[in-house]
Write an enzyme that holds these catalytic residues in place. Structure first.
Site, PDB file in Angstrom:
ATOM      1  N   SER A  12       0.852  -1.192   0.000  1.00 46.87           N
ATOM      2  CA  SER A  12       0.000   0.000   0.000  1.00 46.87           C
ATOM      3  C   SER A  12       0.882   1.235   0.000  1.00 46.87           C
ATOM      4  O   SER A  12       1.634   1.474   0.956  1.00 46.87           O
ATOM      5  CB  SER A  12      -0.885   0.015   1.244  1.00 46.87           C
ATOM      6  N   HIS A  37      -1.203  -1.314  -4.330  1.00 40.81           N
ATOM      7  CA  HIS A  37      -2.466  -0.964  -3.676  1.00 40.81           C
ATOM      8  C   HIS A  37      -2.500   0.545  -3.416  1.00 40.81           C
ATOM      9  O   HIS A  37      -1.586   1.097  -2.799  1.00 40.81           O
ATOM     10  CB  HIS A  37      -2.575  -1.741  -2.368  1.00 40.81           C
ATOM     11  N   ASP A  39      -4.651   3.664  -1.841  1.00 41.67           N
ATOM     12  CA  ASP A  39      -5.719   4.003  -0.896  1.00 41.67           C
ATOM     13  C   ASP A  39      -6.258   5.402  -1.148  1.00 41.67           C
ATOM     14  O   ASP A  39      -5.556   6.393  -0.936  1.00 41.67           O
ATOM     15  CB  ASP A  39      -5.182   3.909   0.538  1.00 41.67           C
ATOM     16  N   MET A  41      -8.930   8.180  -0.065  1.00 41.53           N
ATOM     17  CA  MET A  41      -9.768   8.553   1.084  1.00 41.53           C
ATOM     18  C   MET A  41     -10.320   9.957   0.887  1.00 41.53           C
ATOM     19  O   MET A  41      -9.608  10.846   0.394  1.00 41.53           O
ATOM     20  CB  MET A  41      -8.933   8.508   2.367  1.00 41.53           C
ATOM     21  N   HIS A  70      -8.325   1.204  -3.964  1.00 39.45           N
ATOM     22  CA  HIS A  70      -9.254   0.993  -2.842  1.00 39.45           C
ATOM     23  C   HIS A  70      -9.944   2.316  -2.550  1.00 39.45           C
ATOM     24  O   HIS A  70      -9.337   3.226  -1.982  1.00 39.45           O
ATOM     25  CB  HIS A  70      -8.422   0.482  -1.647  1.00 39.45           C
ATOM     26  N   MET A  72     -12.132   4.482  -0.550  1.00 34.89           N
ATOM     27  CA  MET A  72     -12.790   4.693   0.745  1.00 34.89           C
ATOM     28  C   MET A  72     -13.497   6.039   0.664  1.00 34.89           C
ATOM     29  O   MET A  72     -13.129   7.021   1.317  1.00 34.89           O
ATOM     30  CB  MET A  72     -11.741   4.666   1.865  1.00 34.89           C
ATOM     31  N   MET A 147     -11.595  -5.794   5.370  1.00 32.87           N
ATOM     32  CA  MET A 147     -10.754  -4.882   6.153  1.00 32.87           C
ATOM     33  C   MET A 147     -10.466  -5.520   7.504  1.00 32.87           C
ATOM     34  O   MET A 147     -11.389  -5.953   8.202  1.00 32.87           O
ATOM     35  CB  MET A 147     -11.453  -3.536   6.374  1.00 32.87           C
ATOM     36  N   GLY A 152      -8.847   4.082   7.191  1.00 32.47           N
ATOM     37  CA  GLY A 152      -8.543   5.500   7.404  1.00 32.47           C
ATOM     38  C   GLY A 152      -7.061   5.747   7.627  1.00 32.47           C
ATOM     39  O   GLY A 152      -6.551   6.786   7.248  1.00 32.47           O
ATOM     40  N   PHE A 153      -6.383   4.778   8.204  1.00 32.67           N
ATOM     41  CA  PHE A 153      -4.982   4.994   8.561  1.00 32.67           C
ATOM     42  C   PHE A 153      -4.173   3.714   8.418  1.00 32.67           C
ATOM     43  O   PHE A 153      -4.696   2.627   8.657  1.00 32.67           O
ATOM     44  CB  PHE A 153      -4.878   5.487  10.011  1.00 32.67           C
ATOM     45  N   GLY A 154      -2.909   3.897   8.067  1.00 30.49           N
ATOM     46  CA  GLY A 154      -1.985   2.774   8.077  1.00 30.49           C
ATOM     47  C   GLY A 154      -1.470   2.553   9.493  1.00 30.49           C
ATOM     48  O   GLY A 154      -1.739   3.347  10.398  1.00 30.49           O
ATOM     49  N   GLY A 155      -0.753   1.455   9.673  1.00 32.90           N
ATOM     50  CA  GLY A 155      -0.058   1.221  10.933  1.00 32.90           C
ATOM     51  C   GLY A 155      -0.928   0.796  12.107  1.00 32.90           C
ATOM     52  O   GLY A 155      -0.492   0.869  13.251  1.00 32.90           O
ATOM     53  N   ASP A 186      -6.747  -6.450   4.235  1.00 34.04           N
ATOM     54  CA  ASP A 186      -6.059  -5.156   4.293  1.00 34.04           C
ATOM     55  C   ASP A 186      -6.089  -4.621   5.723  1.00 34.04           C
ATOM     56  O   ASP A 186      -7.159  -4.395   6.289  1.00 34.04           O
ATOM     57  CB  ASP A 186      -6.791  -4.201   3.335  1.00 34.04           C
ATOM     58  N   GLY A 187      -4.898  -4.400   6.279  1.00 32.40           N
ATOM     59  CA  GLY A 187      -4.791  -3.768   7.587  1.00 32.40           C
ATOM     60  C   GLY A 187      -4.047  -4.636   8.584  1.00 32.40           C
ATOM     61  O   GLY A 187      -4.482  -5.722   8.924  1.00 32.40           O
ATOM     62  N   GLY A 188      -2.886  -4.141   8.999  1.00 27.73           N
ATOM     63  CA  GLY A 188      -2.126  -4.843  10.038  1.00 27.73           C
ATOM     64  C   GLY A 188      -1.509  -6.161   9.605  1.00 27.73           C
ATOM     65  O   GLY A 188      -1.166  -6.991  10.444  1.00 27.73           O
TER      66      GLY A 188
HETATM   67  C1  DX5 Z   1      -6.248   1.569   5.673  1.00 33.80           C
HETATM   68  C2  DX5 Z   1      -5.782   1.247   4.265  1.00 33.80           C
HETATM   69  C3  DX5 Z   1      -4.686   0.256   4.210  1.00 33.80           C
HETATM   70  C4  DX5 Z   1      -3.410   0.662   4.913  1.00 33.80           C
HETATM   71  C5  DX5 Z   1      -2.700  -0.574   5.375  1.00 33.80           C
HETATM   72  O1  DX5 Z   1      -7.417   2.300   5.611  1.00 33.80           O
HETATM   73  O2  DX5 Z   1      -6.859   0.743   3.502  1.00 33.80           O
HETATM   74  O3  DX5 Z   1      -4.433  -0.154   2.889  1.00 33.80           O
HETATM   75  O4  DX5 Z   1      -2.552   1.405   4.087  1.00 33.80           O
HETATM   76  O5  DX5 Z   1      -1.613  -0.187   6.134  1.00 33.80           O
HETATM   77  P1  DX5 Z   1      -0.905  -1.183   7.165  1.00 33.80           P
HETATM   78  O6  DX5 Z   1      -0.410  -2.364   6.392  1.00 33.80           O
HETATM   79  O7  DX5 Z   1       0.169  -0.341   7.728  1.00 33.80           O
HETATM   80  O8  DX5 Z   1      -1.950  -1.602   8.181  1.00 33.80           O
HETATM   81 ZN    ZN Z   2      -6.397  -0.188   1.488  1.00 32.07          ZN
END
Ligand code: DX5
Ligand code: ZN
Length: 228
Positions: A12, A37, A39, A41, A70, A72, A147, A152-155, A186-188
């Protein structure tokens, strides 16, 4: 279109250095990424703002990898034509953000046909949305995106109950003979949980911080692939 010869790693770019985006994309491509990927938003469906079709258009010019976009966002129908024109290979919308999901998926296919190529349809579910909501539409969906964090956020940290949703949706797809459906998570996602997610039935794995946060992207992607 994606290629289903193996399980796919989708870095991503949300976690990339945006001032050096072309270089970052080239680096993950060289490191073994299968899909990019992206994102998108809108600060409305999710509490963050990121990028739009312009960035997709420029990323399209610097890689041959499929672009997995993706969305959102609310009002996805207004923007789908532009994302197709910009070069998206798969457009994923959120079930929670589409009042007329069937119409939206038809629009993705129609716009793809107009552009002379097949654009995959994706539907994403937030952690709290039950998989049953997709039972009638599943045959029209090329990829389901589960999901495993609130978007909304990475990490963020992987939410464990989402693993059951991966199993359930794979069973639903198999039960109707939709065996070529992609199932993305997707996520974590990290090297230490990807095997479990894969075993549950996923075949496309999004990872932002686990790849772009690593010193060596090849090592990060390699560690993930080695346990798939
Ligand atoms: C979150 C995004 C993800 C995000 C994943 O809303 O859709 O794609 O970038 O980031 P990580 O892998 O850090 O959880
Ligand atoms: Zn995503």
């Amino acid at each position: 279109m994606f290629t289903k010869s193996h399980k796919l790693i989708a870095p991503s770019i949300l976690a990339a250095d945006f001032a050096r985006l072309a270089d970052e994309v080239a680096r993950v491509e060289a490191a073994g990424a299968d899909v990019i990927h992206v994102d998108v938003m809108d600060g409305h469906f999710v509490p963050n703002l990121t990028i739009g079709p312009v960035v997709v258009e420029w990323v399209r010019k610097v890689t041959d990898l499929p672009l997995d976009v993706h969305l959102m966002i609310t009002d996805a129908d207004l923007y789908i034509p532009e994302f197709v024109q910009a070069g998206a290979d798969c457009l994923t919308v959120h079930q929670e953000a589409c009042n007329h999901l069937h119409r939206t998926l038809q629009l993705i296919r129609e716009e793809g046909a107009k552009a002379g190529r097949e654009v995959m349809t994706g539907v994403s579910l937030n952690p709290a949305t039950p998989v049953e909501t997709l039972s009638t539409i599943l045959p029209d969906v090329d990829m389901v995106l589960i999901m495993s964090v609130n978007p909304g956020f990475g990490g963020q940290k992987f939410i464990p109950f989402c693993l059951d949703k991966v199993r359930q949706i794979r069973q639903m797809a198999d039960a109707i003979g939709h065996t070529d459906m992609y199932l993305e998570v997707d996520g974590g996602i990290k090297a230490n949980n990807i095997a479990e997610v894969s075993k549950a039935g996923a075949d496309v794995f999004v990872a932002g911080s686990a790849i772009f946060g690593a010193d060596d992207y090849g090592d990060a992607i390699g560690a993930m692939k080695s346990v798939l």
